[in-house]
Design a protein around this motif. Structure first.
Motif, PDB file in Angstrom:
ATOM      1  N   MET A   1       0.965  -1.147  -0.156  1.00 51.10           N
ATOM      2  CA  MET A   1      -0.113  -0.342  -0.088  1.00 51.10           C
ATOM      3  C   MET A   1       1.022   1.367   0.026  1.00 51.10           C
ATOM      4  N   ARG A   2       0.487   2.221  -0.798  1.00 52.18           N
ATOM      5  CA  ARG A   2       1.455   3.354  -0.996  1.00 52.18           C
ATOM      6  C   ARG A   2       0.729   4.213   0.233  1.00 52.18           C
ATOM      7  N   PHE A   3       1.600   5.342   0.416  1.00 50.08           N
ATOM      8  CA  PHE A   3       1.294   6.559   1.246  1.00 50.08           C
ATOM      9  C   PHE A   3       0.717   6.045   2.825  1.00 50.08           C
ATOM     10  N   VAL A   4       1.302   5.160   3.190  1.00 54.67           N
ATOM     11  CA  VAL A   4       0.919   4.762   4.693  1.00 54.67           C
ATOM     12  C   VAL A   4       0.954   5.975   5.547  1.00 54.67           C
ATOM     13  N   ALA A   5       2.117   6.699   5.491  1.00 56.34           N
ATOM     14  CA  ALA A   5       2.232   7.821   6.570  1.00 56.34           C
ATOM     15  C   ALA A   5       1.183   8.885   6.203  1.00 56.34           C
ATOM     16  N   GLU A   6       0.967   9.158   5.000  1.00 57.61           N
ATOM     17  CA  GLU A   6       0.025  10.019   4.584  1.00 57.61           C
ATOM     18  C   GLU A   6      -1.460   9.639   5.168  1.00 57.61           C
ATOM     19  N   ILE A   7      -1.885   8.350   4.791  1.00 58.99           N
ATOM     20  CA  ILE A   7      -3.203   7.848   5.473  1.00 58.99           C
ATOM     21  C   ILE A   7      -3.059   7.902   6.793  1.00 58.99           C
ATOM     22  N   ARG A   8      -2.108   7.730   7.526  1.00 55.40           N
ATOM     23  CA  ARG A   8      -2.138   7.678   9.174  1.00 55.40           C
ATOM     24  C   ARG A   8      -2.541   9.262   9.384  1.00 55.40           C
ATOM     25  N   ALA A   9      -1.707  10.174   8.901  1.00 53.05           N
ATOM     26  CA  ALA A   9      -1.798  11.456   9.358  1.00 53.05           C
ATOM     27  C   ALA A   9      -3.275  11.998   8.939  1.00 53.05           C
ATOM     28  N   THR A  10      -3.820  11.536   8.043  1.00 53.89           N
ATOM     29  CA  THR A  10      -5.188  12.078   7.424  1.00 53.89           C
ATOM     30  C   THR A  10      -6.103  11.339   8.358  1.00 53.89           C
ATOM     31  N   THR A  11      -6.158  10.247   8.745  1.00 51.00           N
ATOM     32  CA  THR A  11      -6.986   9.335   9.618  1.00 51.00           C
ATOM     33  C   THR A  11      -6.705  10.099  11.152  1.00 51.00           C
ATOM     34  N   TRP A  12      -5.878  10.536  11.767  1.00 51.14           N
ATOM     35  CA  TRP A  12      -5.598  11.078  12.777  1.00 51.14           C
ATOM     36  C   TRP A  12      -6.099  12.358  12.726  1.00 51.14           C
ATOM     37  N   GLU A  13      -5.987  13.245  11.611  1.00 49.25           N
ATOM     38  CA  GLU A  13      -6.540  14.537  11.595  1.00 49.25           C
ATOM     39  C   GLU A  13      -8.191  14.572  11.522  1.00 49.25           C
ATOM     40  N   LEU A  14      -8.557  13.497  10.711  1.00 45.77           N
ATOM     41  CA  LEU A  14     -10.239  13.341  10.668  1.00 45.77           C
ATOM     42  C   LEU A  14     -10.831  13.092  11.990  1.00 45.77           C
ATOM     43  N   THR A  15     -10.004  11.947  12.699  1.00 45.15           N
ATOM     44  CA  THR A  15     -10.560  11.551  13.993  1.00 45.15           C
ATOM     45  C   THR A  15     -10.473  12.551  14.967  1.00 45.15           C
ATOM     46  N   LEU A  16      -9.534  13.425  15.161  1.00 38.73           N
ATOM     47  CA  LEU A  16      -9.505  14.588  15.948  1.00 38.73           C
ATOM     48  C   LEU A  16     -10.619  15.665  15.648  1.00 38.73           C
ATOM     49  N   ALA A  17     -11.200  15.406  14.628  1.00 38.24           N
ATOM     50  CA  ALA A  17     -12.176  16.381  14.077  1.00 38.24           C
ATOM     51  C   ALA A  17     -13.751  15.722  14.110  1.00 38.24           C
ATOM     52  N   GLY A  18     -13.612  14.837  14.924  1.00 41.36           N
ATOM     53  CA  GLY A  18     -14.918  14.030  15.199  1.00 41.36           C
ATOM     54  C   GLY A  18     -15.428  13.019  14.235  1.00 41.36           C
ATOM     55  N   VAL A  19     -14.427  12.630  13.209  1.00 45.78           N
ATOM     56  CA  VAL A  19     -15.159  11.872  12.165  1.00 45.78           C
ATOM     57  C   VAL A  19     -14.906  10.505  12.367  1.00 45.78           C
ATOM     58  N   VAL A  20     -15.627   9.407  12.289  1.00 47.62           N
ATOM     59  CA  VAL A  20     -15.321   8.293  12.449  1.00 47.62           C
ATOM     60  C   VAL A  20     -14.683   7.719  11.204  1.00 47.62           C
ATOM     61  N   VAL A  21     -13.578   7.004  11.089  1.00 47.79           N
ATOM     62  CA  VAL A  21     -12.676   6.733   9.984  1.00 47.79           C
ATOM     63  C   VAL A  21     -12.843   5.304   9.846  1.00 47.79           C
ATOM     64  N   LEU A  22     -12.991   4.870   8.520  1.00 52.30           N
ATOM     65  CA  LEU A  22     -13.016   3.392   8.200  1.00 52.30           C
ATOM     66  C   LEU A  22     -11.749   3.272   7.210  1.00 52.30           C
ATOM     67  N   ALA A  23     -10.471   3.357   7.574  1.00 55.30           N
ATOM     68  CA  ALA A  23      -9.427   3.302   6.783  1.00 55.30           C
ATOM     69  C   ALA A  23      -8.740   1.883   6.206  1.00 55.30           C
ATOM     70  N   PRO A  24      -8.255   1.815   5.084  1.00 55.78           N
ATOM     71  CA  PRO A  24      -7.756   0.598   4.827  1.00 55.78           C
ATOM     72  C   PRO A  24      -6.918  -0.070   5.694  1.00 55.78           C
ATOM     73  N   SER A  25      -6.636  -1.471   5.464  1.00 57.04           N
ATOM     74  CA  SER A  25      -6.030  -2.072   6.464  1.00 57.04           C
ATOM     75  C   SER A  25      -4.466  -2.090   6.166  1.00 57.04           C
ATOM     76  N   GLU A  26      -3.730  -2.051   6.715  1.00 55.93           N
ATOM     77  CA  GLU A  26      -2.095  -2.156   6.483  1.00 55.93           C
ATOM     78  C   GLU A  26      -1.909  -3.583   6.713  1.00 55.93           C
ATOM     79  N   VAL A  27      -1.743  -4.238   5.633  1.00 59.57           N
ATOM     80  CA  VAL A  27      -1.572  -5.678   5.702  1.00 59.57           C
ATOM     81  C   VAL A  27      -0.211  -6.200   5.397  1.00 59.57           C
ATOM     82  N   GLY A  28       0.009  -7.437   5.601  1.00 59.22           N
ATOM     83  CA  GLY A  28       1.522  -8.010   5.168  1.00 59.22           C
ATOM     84  C   GLY A  28       2.633  -7.727   5.935  1.00 59.22           C
ATOM     85  N   VAL A  29       3.516  -8.123   5.521  1.00 55.02           N
ATOM     86  CA  VAL A  29       4.822  -7.610   5.727  1.00 55.02           C
ATOM     87  C   VAL A  29       5.699  -6.904   4.687  1.00 55.02           C
ATOM     88  N   GLU A  30       6.153  -5.874   4.937  1.00 58.80           N
ATOM     89  CA  GLU A  30       7.119  -5.309   3.858  1.00 58.80           C
ATOM     90  C   GLU A  30       7.699  -6.055   3.139  1.00 58.80           C
TER      91      GLU A  30
END
Length: 89
Positions: A1-30
């Protein structure tokens, strides 16, 4: 999956804004690939997340949107779920 750090940051930002986030799973071993069967399961789970969502936010630094995400965008739009992007296309 690309942009893992960016997805985490966006998830955090939206969650702090009160949004329930259903983000893609980070799966597998690099560096380790997943099987076709595993990919099919992950795709089905992601479509279910989209079905539950009020909107889809695509994290796309530099305007990049890959093949899987393009299919997910089409799926969301076909179901009437609004789609927005973190970066202009």
């Amino acid at each position: 999956m690309r942009f893992v750090a960016e997805i985490r940051a966006t998830t955090w930002e939206l969650t702090l804004a009160g949004v329930v986030v259903l983000a893609p799973s980070e799966v597998g071993v690099e560096g380790e690939s997943i099987s076709d069967e595993q990919k099919a399961v992950l795709d089905a789970v992601q479509r279910h997340r989209i079905d539950l969502a009020d909107r889809v936010v695509v994290v796309n630094p530099g305007g990049y949107v890959g093949e899987s995400t393009t299919r997910e965008i089409a799926y969301a739009r076909a179901g009437g779920t609004p789609v927005s992007f973190t970066h202009a296309l």
